[in-house]
Design an enzyme around this catalytic site. Structure first.
Site, mmCIF file in Angstrom:
data_model
loop_
_atom_site.group_PDB
_atom_site.id
_atom_site.type_symbol
_atom_site.label_atom_id
_atom_site.label_comp_id
_atom_site.label_asym_id
_atom_site.label_seq_id
_atom_site.Cartn_x
_atom_site.Cartn_y
_atom_site.Cartn_z
ATOM 1 C CB SER A 14 38.306 47.664 47.531
ATOM 2 O OG SER A 14 37.785 47.988 46.262
ATOM 3 N N GLY A 16 36.877 43.937 51.309
ATOM 4 C CA GLY A 16 36.927 42.480 51.347
ATOM 5 C C GLY A 16 35.648 41.853 51.857
ATOM 6 C CE LYS A 189 34.817 60.513 66.557
ATOM 7 N NZ LYS A 189 33.873 60.592 67.704
ATOM 8 C CB THR A 191 34.493 52.054 62.879
ATOM 9 O OG1 THR A 191 35.526 51.461 62.086
ATOM 10 C CG2 THR A 191 33.567 50.967 63.407
ATOM 11 C CB CYS A 381 39.486 32.142 26.428
ATOM 12 S SG CYS A 381 38.008 32.670 25.522
ATOM 13 C CG HIS A 506 37.364 31.297 30.730
ATOM 14 N ND1 HIS A 506 38.339 32.272 30.765
ATOM 15 C CD2 HIS A 506 36.599 31.559 29.644
ATOM 16 C CE1 HIS A 506 38.159 33.102 29.741
ATOM 17 N NE2 HIS A 506 37.113 32.687 29.043
ATOM 18 C CD GLU A 508 40.064 31.268 33.874
ATOM 19 O OE1 GLU A 508 39.703 32.284 33.247
ATOM 20 O OE2 GLU A 508 40.502 30.238 33.317
#
Length: 559
Positions: A14, A16, A189, A191, A381, A506, A508
């Site tokens: 997570s 990104g 470290k 990384t 929906c 939908h 969106e």
């Protein structure tokens, strides 16, 4: 010849990667390149269509009906790259293809193995996006380096890069600079270890993108360069954005990303034209007016479950010059004794899609509150189903009215299973999916779109029951969007209301920051006209009959 950029991630999940990959696509498109985007996911599901949103977030649907990872939503919002079923491969999809070939006899005499058969199938999926009309293919590898399930995908891209000519493949690794609050230090470290793990697999990253909450120093940049074997100018800082995720392309370009990519891939690139993104960020940064919008759903606990809806509302806010203050309300917690407290100060109410019976009474209450108190309502929906059930019960007097999905024995199945779904028992990829046409008649939706026929994306099994169309129409509900090919209701409205629209599709999924979906744009516009200081409101349970269609005030949405 198509160039390839592979985006991997390390340290934690997570981080990104999807947003970073989408931002790279945005930069390159605005340099004039033709870009394709792709996500390789390590999970064994064939697609995310059968996964709980709490585990995986929303399922993003493409025009062709493919059920995809939510990162493909980022790709569409940041780029104009065409997305198809070839843009998302999972372990399940890859293995299913290989096993089908084995059963068909394509590997006769061979022992089918991860190398070369699985990795060859992955490489074939990557190659499908290449072509004479594609300058750069950006492929994001899901998961984190070190995950056992990611190994075949990492091995495949390692092989793929060796099989291509020089300067045609680029590896970008996204990692995290860990901040220790107690000492006030950023630590490199993790990384270093992440890059070390990647190098063990045989991949040397060309560019490091370092996620960080705090700015890194030049000394830190040189240290990361030294220990990770990446040139200092290719150690990129990606600090948490201050105002909007749409700052990310601007941030990466300030770090020289398009120049770095051009040099690494042997491309002469002009500076990207990011003026549209600068305007978007400027509007977000300077806008002062704010409205309160409630999103009443059953998966509120996970932000990614309604990711595209939240982004579409943000796009509509940008278009209308207003900030959207989201109130994420769990429909499980909404009841008759607290609905006034929870929804009383809202300028607009949105009820998103979903499945199953949990929390539906709270959604019905939200639709009732919006209808009776003249608050703009946008049902998506399942939100259409809830609006129909509410009107059937409280205005038509159809006690026990419900959806057959929730109550198969309801005396009034105002929502029923589509005919084409009656004999389907398999779950994966069998719903009504993808872009479907909708013929519009006079109403809020027709005003928003400005045209008579539109195409939007669907993902559902249950529809409005046409046996009740006449009865609900007499009660004040207008059916302003119809799929004429199958005579399916796509849009319902309540004329005379400030703005009450519920759709079976939908919208969106087709909204971009540079081009908001028209329905979201007009929903926010109508919500801006709500004045709680002067408007009254009936309490739920004191049903008020909607005004007739002839009595609709066409200026209401513009107030």
């Amino acid at each position: 010849m198509s160039r390839h950029i592979f985006v991997t991630g390390g340290v934690v999940s997570s981080l990104g990667k999807g947003l970073t990959a989408a931002s790279l696509g945005c930069l390159l498109e605005n340099c004039g390149l033709r870009v394709r985007m792709q996500k390789l996911d390590p999970y064994i599901n064939v697609d995310p269509g059968t996964m709980n949103p709490y585990q995986h977030g929303e399922v993003y649907v493409l025009n062709d009906g493919s059920e995809m990872d939510l990162d493909l939503g980022h790709y569409e919002r940041f780029t104009h790259a065409p997305l198809t079923a070839d843009c998302n491969y999972t372990t399940g999809k890859i293995y299913s293809s290989v096993i089908a070939k084995e059963r068909a006899g394509e590997y006769l005499g061979q022992t089918v193995q991860v190398i070369p058969h699985i990795t060859d199938e992955i490489k074939a999926g990557i190659e499908r996006l290449s072509g004479p009309d594609v300058d750069v293919v950006i492929t994001e590898i899901g998961g984190t380096v070190g995950d056992i399930e990611s190994l075949p995908f990492l091995e495949a891209i390692r092989q793929y890069s060796l099989e291509q000519p020089p300067q045609t493949c680029l590896f970008i690794h996204l990692t995290l600079l860990v901040h220790l609050a107690a000492s006030g230090e950023l630590k490199t470290k993790p990384t270093q270890q992440s890059v070390g793990k990647l190098r063990e697999i045989g991949i040397q990253p060309d560019v490091l993108v370092c996620r960080t909450e705090h700015p890194m120093t030049e000394e830190m940049r040189r240290k990361i360069s030294l220990f990770c074997n990446v040139r200092p100018e290719r150690v990129i800082e990606e600090q948490d954005v201050a105002h909007s995720i749409y700052e990310l392309p601007l941030m990466l370009e300030r770090e020289g990303m398009s120049r770095i990519i051009g040099q690494a891939l042997g491309l002469e690139l002009p500076a990207p034209d990011l003026s549209a993104w600068e305007r978007i960020v400027d509007v977000v940064r300077t806008t002062e007016r704010e409205i309160d919008v409630a999103v009443v759903g059953k998966y509120i606990g996970l932000n990614d479950a309604y990711k595209s809806i939240y982004e579409a509302l943000a796009h509509a806010g940008i278009a209308n010059g207003v900030k959207i203050k989201l109130h994420k309300l769990s429909s499980d917690d909404l009841a008759a004794d607290n609905v006034a407290e929870r929804l009383g100060g809202m300028h607009g109410i949105c009820v998103p899609g979903g499945f199953g019976g949990r929390g539906i009474e709270g959604k019905v209450l939200a639709a009732q509150w919006a209808r009776e108190n003249n608050i703009p309502y946008f049902g998506l929906c399942y939100g259409l189903h809830m609006a129909v059930i509410e009107l059937a019960r409280n205005v038509c007097g159809l006690q026990g009215a419900n959806s057959q999905e929730i109550d198969p024995d309801t005396p009034h199945p105002v929502i029923c299973l589509i005919d084409e779904q009656q004999k389907i028992t398999r779950k994966g990829g069998t719903m009504r999916l993808g872009a479907q046409s909708c013929q519009l008649s006079q109403g809020f939706a027709r005003d928003a779109y400005g045209e008579d026929n539109v195409s939007e994306r669907h993902r559902h099994r249950y529809e409005f029951n046409n046996d009740y169309r006449e009865q609900l129409s007499a009660a004040g509900m207008a059916f302003t969007g119809i799929n004429t090919e199958k005579d399916l209701v796509e849009i319902v409205e309540i004329p005379g209301h400030r703005w009450f629209v519920a759709v079976q599709f939908h919208p969106e999924f087709t909204s971009k920051p540079t081009r908001p979906n028209p329905l979201f744009r007009d929903f926010v516009k109508a919500s801006m006209g709500v004045d709680h200081t002067s408007s009254g409101g009936a309490s739920p349970g004191k049903a008020r009959r909607p005004a007739s269609h002839a009595g609709r005030e066409h200026g209401a949405a513009d107030s």
